[in-house]
Design a protein around this motif. Structure first.
Motif, mmCIF file in Angstrom:
data_model
loop_
_atom_site.group_PDB
_atom_site.id
_atom_site.type_symbol
_atom_site.label_atom_id
_atom_site.label_comp_id
_atom_site.label_asym_id
_atom_site.label_seq_id
_atom_site.Cartn_x
_atom_site.Cartn_y
_atom_site.Cartn_z
ATOM 1 N N ALA A 163 4.737 -5.938 -5.661
ATOM 2 C CA ALA A 163 5.248 -6.802 -4.594
ATOM 3 C C ALA A 163 6.482 -6.190 -3.947
ATOM 4 C CB ALA A 163 5.575 -8.178 -5.157
ATOM 5 N N SER A 164 7.361 -5.603 -4.758
ATOM 6 C CA SER A 164 8.570 -4.988 -4.223
ATOM 7 C C SER A 164 8.239 -3.737 -3.407
ATOM 8 C CB SER A 164 9.513 -4.628 -5.376
ATOM 9 O OG SER A 164 10.648 -3.940 -4.906
ATOM 10 N N GLU A 165 7.367 -2.915 -3.928
ATOM 11 C CA GLU A 165 7.010 -1.657 -3.256
ATOM 12 C C GLU A 165 6.340 -1.895 -1.913
ATOM 13 O OE1 GLU A 165 4.173 2.277 -4.066
ATOM 14 O OE2 GLU A 165 4.537 0.811 -5.667
ATOM 15 N N HIS A 166 5.555 -2.965 -1.798
ATOM 16 C CA HIS A 166 4.785 -3.230 -0.584
ATOM 17 C C HIS A 166 5.379 -4.336 0.277
ATOM 18 C CE1 HIS A 166 1.879 -1.031 -3.083
ATOM 19 N NE2 HIS A 166 1.330 -0.667 -1.942
ATOM 20 N N GLY A 167 6.572 -4.797 -0.075
ATOM 21 C CA GLY A 167 7.226 -5.828 0.721
ATOM 22 C C GLY A 167 6.451 -7.134 0.755
ATOM 23 N N LEU A 168 5.728 -7.403 -0.322
ATOM 24 C CA LEU A 168 4.865 -8.571 -0.338
ATOM 25 C C LEU A 168 5.654 -9.871 -0.345
ATOM 26 C CD1 LEU A 168 2.021 -9.727 -0.493
ATOM 27 C CD2 LEU A 168 2.080 -9.405 -2.973
ATOM 28 N N ASP A 169 6.783 -9.896 -1.057
ATOM 29 C CA ASP A 169 7.566 -11.126 -1.120
ATOM 30 C C ASP A 169 8.079 -11.528 0.260
ATOM 31 O OD1 ASP A 169 9.096 -8.859 -1.060
ATOM 32 O OD2 ASP A 169 10.526 -9.495 -2.598
ATOM 33 N N GLN A 170 8.551 -10.548 1.030
ATOM 34 C CA GLN A 170 9.024 -10.835 2.382
ATOM 35 C C GLN A 170 7.871 -11.240 3.293
ATOM 36 O OE1 GLN A 170 12.170 -10.945 3.485
ATOM 37 N NE2 GLN A 170 11.470 -11.570 5.510
ATOM 38 N N ALA A 171 6.751 -10.566 3.163
ATOM 39 C CA ALA A 171 5.581 -10.894 3.983
ATOM 40 C C ALA A 171 5.092 -12.312 3.708
ATOM 41 C CB ALA A 171 4.458 -9.888 3.714
#
Length: 236
Positions: A163-171
């Motif tokens: 999630a951190s590597e792919h910016g999933l939390d922000q998305a």
């Protein structure tokens, strides 16, 4: 035999205080005092460490509030339990997320800060970790864990890293993008996380699905990292 020790804590006063207490014993050599960020980059420095004392949490982080997990994982990539004992200290002792994550990271001992308020207690833990009965405990709220879709085969740390590597939390907070892109993201995420799809009450979704929904993923990440949603932050 001298114990070579590294202390990891983002609180400068805690780092210096523990270093001074441990240095009072001739059998202990403090070879490093590091922040979490420095510890992740310590590399070959870990090859000469017998004991690492790691603070689990940093509530000032804008991302994952448990940066100590990444430190323990980095140590374990270079040093086995026989080579380096990892002692985790935290004020979040009863938090099921940090318990689960530190168990996955293979920490050796897990202490509430209050248990090591005496210098002699910290010294003994460092000198004789093999004699201490402070293994990382299992989560105690099994119902809450079940509602998140976690099982014994789930991989919380891998999921947080993805999630951190792919910016999933922000998305997820912005909820932008096309449905097909989200479908691919959900699958890629759950290839790491291995969560069972559940509703907020822990029941299976009415319509069969292989991947967790976006709300479930968001609930899971908030639990695992303690990062608040935008609404929660505005209320503070």
């Amino acid at each position: 035999m001298r114990r070579r020790v590294v202390i990891v804590d983002d609180d400068e006063i805690s780092r210096r205080g523990m270093a001074e207490v441990l240095a009072d014993r001739a059998e202990i050599e403090v070879v490093g005092t590091l922040t979490h960020g420095q510890a992740v980059q310590y590399g070959e420095g870990w090859d000469d460490v017998d004991v690492a004392v790691v603070d689990a949490a940093d509530d000032t982080e804008t991302g994952d509030h448990f940066p100590g997990v990444a430190v323990v994982e980095r140590i374990r990539r270079r040093r086995s339990r026989e080579q380096c004992a990892v002692i985790v200290i935290t004020g979040h002792f009863f938090d099921d997320a940090v318990r689960r994550r530190m168990r996955e990271a293979c920490a050796d001992l897990f202490y509430h800060r209050s248990e090591l308020r005496l210098g002699s207690s910290l010294q003994e833990a460092v000198l004789h970790p093999d004699r201490m009965s402070h293994d990382v405990p299992s989560p105690h709220d099994h119902e809450a864990v079940f509602r998140l879709g976690l099982t014994s085969s789930s991989r919380v740390n891998d999921a947080v890293a993805y999630a951190s590597e792919h910016g999933l939390d922000q998305a997820l907070r912005e909820r932008s993008g096309r449905s097909r892109a989200w479908a691919r993201q959900r699958k890629a995420f759950n290839d790491r996380a291995r969560l069972n799809p559940t509703n907020a009450d822990g029941r299976p979704p009415e319509r069969a699905q292989r991947e967790p929904s976006l709300p479930q993923i968001e609930r899971f990440l908030r639990w695992a990292t303690r990062v608040k949603a935008n609404d929660d932050q505005d209320e503070g």
